[in-house]
Design a protein around this motif. Sequence first.
Motif, PDB file in Angstrom:
ATOM      1  N   ASN A   2      53.991  35.238  37.486  1.00 36.67           N
ATOM      2  CA  ASN A   2      53.307  34.992  38.742  1.00 36.67           C
ATOM      3  C   ASN A   2      51.825  34.751  38.477  1.00 36.67           C
ATOM      4  O   ASN A   2      51.122  35.640  38.007  1.00 36.67           O
ATOM      5  CB  ASN A   2      53.508  36.198  39.670  1.00 36.67           C
ATOM      6  N   MET A   3      51.359  33.548  38.787  1.00 39.36           N
ATOM      7  CA  MET A   3      49.962  33.176  38.526  1.00 39.36           C
ATOM      8  C   MET A   3      48.979  34.072  39.287  1.00 39.36           C
ATOM      9  O   MET A   3      47.906  34.372  38.780  1.00 39.36           O
ATOM     10  CB  MET A   3      49.721  31.708  38.889  1.00 39.36           C
ATOM     11  N   ASN A   4      49.351  34.486  40.517  1.00 42.57           N
ATOM     12  CA  ASN A   4      48.460  35.357  41.289  1.00 42.57           C
ATOM     13  C   ASN A   4      48.221  36.675  40.564  1.00 42.57           C
ATOM     14  O   ASN A   4      47.092  37.158  40.485  1.00 42.57           O
ATOM     15  CB  ASN A   4      49.043  35.654  42.678  1.00 42.57           C
ATOM     16  N   ILE A   5      49.291  37.252  40.050  1.00 48.64           N
ATOM     17  CA  ILE A   5      49.165  38.531  39.356  1.00 48.64           C
ATOM     18  C   ILE A   5      48.386  38.354  38.060  1.00 48.64           C
ATOM     19  O   ILE A   5      47.492  39.148  37.748  1.00 48.64           O
ATOM     20  CB  ILE A   5      50.543  39.157  39.092  1.00 48.64           C
ATOM     21  N   ILE A   6      48.707  37.309  37.303  1.00 48.21           N
ATOM     22  CA  ILE A   6      48.011  37.064  36.036  1.00 48.21           C
ATOM     23  C   ILE A   6      46.518  36.855  36.277  1.00 48.21           C
ATOM     24  O   ILE A   6      45.677  37.447  35.590  1.00 48.21           O
ATOM     25  CB  ILE A   6      48.625  35.862  35.282  1.00 48.21           C
ATOM     26  N   PRO A  67      51.923  41.774  33.557  1.00 47.28           N
ATOM     27  CA  PRO A  67      51.205  43.046  33.570  1.00 47.28           C
ATOM     28  C   PRO A  67      51.978  44.154  34.277  1.00 47.28           C
ATOM     29  O   PRO A  67      52.648  43.928  35.279  1.00 47.28           O
ATOM     30  CB  PRO A  67      49.909  42.733  34.314  1.00 47.28           C
ATOM     31  N   LYS A  68      51.891  45.332  33.712  1.00 49.74           N
ATOM     32  CA  LYS A  68      52.446  46.537  34.326  1.00 49.74           C
ATOM     33  C   LYS A  68      51.266  47.251  34.970  1.00 49.74           C
ATOM     34  O   LYS A  68      50.480  47.904  34.288  1.00 49.74           O
ATOM     35  CB  LYS A  68      53.117  47.437  33.282  1.00 49.74           C
ATOM     36  N   VAL A  69      51.130  47.073  36.244  1.00 49.87           N
ATOM     37  CA  VAL A  69      49.986  47.622  36.965  1.00 49.87           C
ATOM     38  C   VAL A  69      50.294  49.056  37.370  1.00 49.87           C
ATOM     39  O   VAL A  69      51.318  49.330  37.992  1.00 49.87           O
ATOM     40  CB  VAL A  69      49.676  46.773  38.216  1.00 49.87           C
ATOM     41  N   GLU A 140      64.309  42.003  44.023  1.00 44.57           N
ATOM     42  CA  GLU A 140      63.560  43.082  43.385  1.00 44.57           C
ATOM     43  C   GLU A 140      62.341  42.552  42.630  1.00 44.57           C
ATOM     44  O   GLU A 140      61.277  43.182  42.643  1.00 44.57           O
ATOM     45  CB  GLU A 140      64.463  43.866  42.433  1.00 44.57           C
ATOM     46  N   ASP A 141      62.477  41.401  41.991  1.00 38.92           N
ATOM     47  CA  ASP A 141      61.349  40.808  41.272  1.00 38.92           C
ATOM     48  C   ASP A 141      60.220  40.478  42.240  1.00 38.92           C
ATOM     49  O   ASP A 141      59.052  40.779  41.969  1.00 38.92           O
ATOM     50  CB  ASP A 141      61.798  39.555  40.516  1.00 38.92           C
ATOM     51  N   MET A 142      60.544  39.883  43.382  1.00 38.52           N
ATOM     52  CA  MET A 142      59.515  39.554  44.374  1.00 38.52           C
ATOM     53  C   MET A 142      58.877  40.829  44.925  1.00 38.52           C
ATOM     54  O   MET A 142      57.661  40.890  45.110  1.00 38.52           O
ATOM     55  CB  MET A 142      60.091  38.713  45.506  1.00 38.52           C
ATOM     56  N   GLN A 143      59.687  41.836  45.179  1.00 39.80           N
ATOM     57  CA  GLN A 143      59.144  43.101  45.678  1.00 39.80           C
ATOM     58  C   GLN A 143      58.192  43.715  44.649  1.00 39.80           C
ATOM     59  O   GLN A 143      57.114  44.191  45.004  1.00 39.80           O
ATOM     60  CB  GLN A 143      60.271  44.078  46.013  1.00 39.80           C
ATOM     61  N   ASN A 144      58.585  43.685  43.377  1.00 41.92           N
ATOM     62  CA  ASN A 144      57.730  44.237  42.320  1.00 41.92           C
ATOM     63  C   ASN A 144      56.430  43.453  42.174  1.00 41.92           C
ATOM     64  O   ASN A 144      55.375  44.035  41.886  1.00 41.92           O
ATOM     65  CB  ASN A 144      58.486  44.301  41.000  1.00 41.92           C
ATOM     66  N   GLN A 145      56.482  42.143  42.378  1.00 43.60           N
ATOM     67  CA  GLN A 145      55.262  41.344  42.325  1.00 43.60           C
ATOM     68  C   GLN A 145      54.313  41.733  43.455  1.00 43.60           C
ATOM     69  O   GLN A 145      53.098  41.852  43.253  1.00 43.60           O
ATOM     70  CB  GLN A 145      55.593  39.853  42.390  1.00 43.60           C
ATOM     71  N   ASN A 151      48.623  46.956  44.292  1.00 46.78           N
ATOM     72  CA  ASN A 151      47.958  47.914  43.409  1.00 46.78           C
ATOM     73  C   ASN A 151      46.758  47.310  42.688  1.00 46.78           C
ATOM     74  O   ASN A 151      45.746  47.984  42.495  1.00 46.78           O
ATOM     75  CB  ASN A 151      48.963  48.513  42.431  1.00 46.78           C
ATOM     76  N   LEU A 152      46.856  46.036  42.304  1.00 48.20           N
ATOM     77  CA  LEU A 152      45.698  45.374  41.692  1.00 48.20           C
ATOM     78  C   LEU A 152      44.545  45.287  42.685  1.00 48.20           C
ATOM     79  O   LEU A 152      43.389  45.511  42.329  1.00 48.20           O
ATOM     80  CB  LEU A 152      46.061  43.973  41.196  1.00 48.20           C
ATOM     81  N   GLN A 153      44.858  44.977  43.929  1.00 45.60           N
ATOM     82  CA  GLN A 153      43.818  44.911  44.954  1.00 45.60           C
ATOM     83  C   GLN A 153      43.181  46.277  45.137  1.00 45.60           C
ATOM     84  O   GLN A 153      41.962  46.386  45.270  1.00 45.60           O
ATOM     85  CB  GLN A 153      44.388  44.412  46.273  1.00 45.60           C
ATOM     86  N   ALA A 154      43.979  47.334  45.120  1.00 43.40           N
ATOM     87  CA  ALA A 154      43.440  48.689  45.274  1.00 43.40           C
ATOM     88  C   ALA A 154      42.535  49.047  44.098  1.00 43.40           C
ATOM     89  O   ALA A 154      41.485  49.681  44.291  1.00 43.40           O
ATOM     90  CB  ALA A 154      44.587  49.695  45.385  1.00 43.40           C
ATOM     91  N   ILE A 155      42.900  48.629  42.891  1.00 41.54           N
ATOM     92  CA  ILE A 155      42.077  48.900  41.708  1.00 41.54           C
ATOM     93  C   ILE A 155      40.742  48.171  41.816  1.00 41.54           C
ATOM     94  O   ILE A 155      39.700  48.714  41.509  1.00 41.54           O
ATOM     95  CB  ILE A 155      42.822  48.478  40.413  1.00 41.54           C
TER      96      ILE A 155
END
Length: 158
Positions: A2-6, A67-69, A140-145, A151-155
């Motif tokens: 997922n480009m957004n997460i990366i 990434p494992k956030v 599940e993959d979409m939910q995990n993304q 969580n990245l936004q919270a960090i």
Amino acid sequence: MNMNIISKYLHFLRKSHNYTQDDLARKLGISRQAVSKWETGAAIPDLEVLLKISKLYNITINDILEPKVQPKKITDFEQISTVPEKELKEVLKQLDTNSLVTALMGASPEANSYCERMFPDIDFEMTRNNIGRTRIETVEDMQNQIISLVNLQAIEEI
């Protein structure tokens, strides 16, 4: 992948090491514009640069691409209804409609209702019908993304 997460993860890594985009660009021997493109999701580093980034941050290339956030806000998709609407909407706006609807296929009626109220312009039922049956792994993959993005936004807000 997922480009957004990366892109958010690359931004997080740079900030957590107190580098400016210029600092990172110099360390990697690239332009500041390249770093900016990664962090906005317009591009992804090539393999040679991914290797340099992994060495710089002492992580694997796979850690960058998948990434494992660490949970800072939620650990389970059903907890999205505990995220303030404004914050969650910012995260969910990064997804296309099909990805959001796919994630909600495995969610409770409460989670569906919460998201549907945020996006009244989306016809969730029609989109679900257009998508049809979906493998649970895809849901599940979409939910995990989404969990990772929240969580990245919270960090980043810390």
